[in-house]
Design an enzyme around this catalytic site. Structure first.
Site, PDB file in Angstrom:
ATOM      1  N   PRO A  85    -104.032 -51.581  52.382  1.00 18.22           N
ATOM      2  CA  PRO A  85    -103.012 -50.665  52.905  1.00 18.22           C
ATOM      3  C   PRO A  85    -102.821 -50.853  54.403  1.00 18.22           C
ATOM      4  CG  PRO A  85    -104.998 -49.458  52.264  1.00 18.22           C
ATOM      5  CD  PRO A  85    -105.201 -50.874  51.871  1.00 18.22           C
ATOM      6  N   GLU A 112    -113.509 -48.536  49.182  1.00 17.34           N
ATOM      7  CA  GLU A 112    -112.769 -48.289  50.429  1.00 17.34           C
ATOM      8  C   GLU A 112    -112.384 -49.598  51.100  1.00 17.34           C
ATOM      9  OE1 GLU A 112    -112.580 -44.739  49.477  1.00 17.34           O
ATOM     10  OE2 GLU A 112    -111.827 -45.165  51.486  1.00 17.34           O
ATOM     11  N   ARG A 154     -91.960 -66.753  41.072  1.00 17.76           N
ATOM     12  CA  ARG A 154     -90.573 -66.881  40.606  1.00 17.76           C
ATOM     13  C   ARG A 154     -89.748 -67.750  41.562  1.00 17.76           C
ATOM     14  NH1 ARG A 154     -86.887 -63.538  43.092  1.00 17.76           N
ATOM     15  NH2 ARG A 154     -85.486 -63.452  41.325  1.00 17.76           N
ATOM     16  N   ASP A 169     -80.906 -63.251  45.356  1.00 20.14           N
ATOM     17  CA  ASP A 169     -81.875 -62.144  45.329  1.00 20.14           C
ATOM     18  C   ASP A 169     -81.504 -61.049  46.323  1.00 20.14           C
ATOM     19  OD1 ASP A 169     -83.609 -62.972  43.462  1.00 20.14           O
ATOM     20  OD2 ASP A 169     -85.142 -63.717  44.826  1.00 20.14           O
TER      21      ASP A 169
END
Ligand SMILES: Nc1cc(-c2ccc3ccn(Cc4ccccn4)c3c2)[nH]n1
Length: 237
Positions: A85, A112, A154, A169
């Protein structure tokens, strides 16, 4: 391209062998290796975590186990990608950069997170990218890795079929895609925009661009504000 993934839940990554990455594997475009971090433990309990220095909630993943694992799994020419994060945002530009790599190694943390010295040590011999897939907190890295692998694989030439492409895209030209329609022409009193039935490809392209721009202005004005920071060659985390 070869991709190696390390996790304490290797079965979590099994869906990667379905659908897109699975086809890429079958065609020999992609090699996928999934490794159980506990294979590198040496104690009878196969422990991978310990209490955090400085106190605080939860546990931290041990450097010794990760260090020995990455010594085996991550060669010097690989790009080591660590979902967290607290990383640089993963964007379409990041996926484009990753898709040009010959070897990606993904380290899936849990608890964590992983002792920082694992990446400080790895950075002595490999390129390391600490990357976030969004401003929210997951329980571990596996979901983030699957998203990054799908977005990356992809883009590898030959993976998408002829009638699918990534040229138009979302995000590739900086704006969102407009609305899409298929048969029937009338559905629950709702019609397909007539321009899409006109056969006038220039008008259709212009309409789609206008629709994408309007959608972007309404939903993602930030995309129109100019270049952003993302995990790429000049943004090592
Ligand atoms: N964009 C992202 C990436 C993640 C992510 C990736 C890897 C791990 C390993 C553990 N956790 C949980 C955790 C919770 C609290 C602080 C740190 N980490 C992860 C979360 N969440 N959101």
């Amino acid at each position: 391209m070869r991709i190696d993934i390390v996790s304490i839940f290797p079965d979590y990554l099994a869906p990667l062998r379905l659908s897109l990455p699975g086809k890429a594997i079958d065609r020999g475009i992609l090699e996928l290796g999934v490794h159980d971090l506990r294979s590198w433990t040496r104690d009878v309990h196969r422990s991978v975590d310990d209490t955090p220095y400085g106190g605080g909630p939860g546990m931290v993943m041990r450097p010794d186990v990760w260090g020995e694992c990455l010594d085996d799994v991550c060669p010097d020419d690989a790009l080591l990608v660590v979902p967290t994060p607290a990383g640089v945002p993963f964007t379409q530009a990041t996926a484009e950069e990753f898709s040009t790599e010959s070897h990606l190694v993904f380290a899936c943390g849990r608890y964590e997170g992983i002792d920082q010295r694992v990446f400080d040590d790895a950075a002595r011999r490999v390129r390391v990218r600490e990357v976030s897939i969004g401003d929210f907190v997951l329980i571990g890295g596996e979901v983030a890795v699957m998203a990054m692998i799908e977005a990356t694989v992809r883009l590898i030439p030959g993976v998408l079929g002829n009638n699918e492409s990534h040229e138009q895209d979302s995000f590739s030209d900086g704006i969102l895609e407009g609305p899409a329609y298929t048969r029937p022409q009338q559905w629950r009193g709702l019609s397909v925009p007539p321009v899409l039935l006109s056969g006038d490809h220039a008008r259709i392209a212009a309409w789609r661009h206008e629709q994408g721009l309007a959608r972007t202005e309404a939903l993602r004005p930030d995309l129109l504000a100019g270049p952003t920071v993302s995990a790429g060659p000049d943004h090592t985390a």
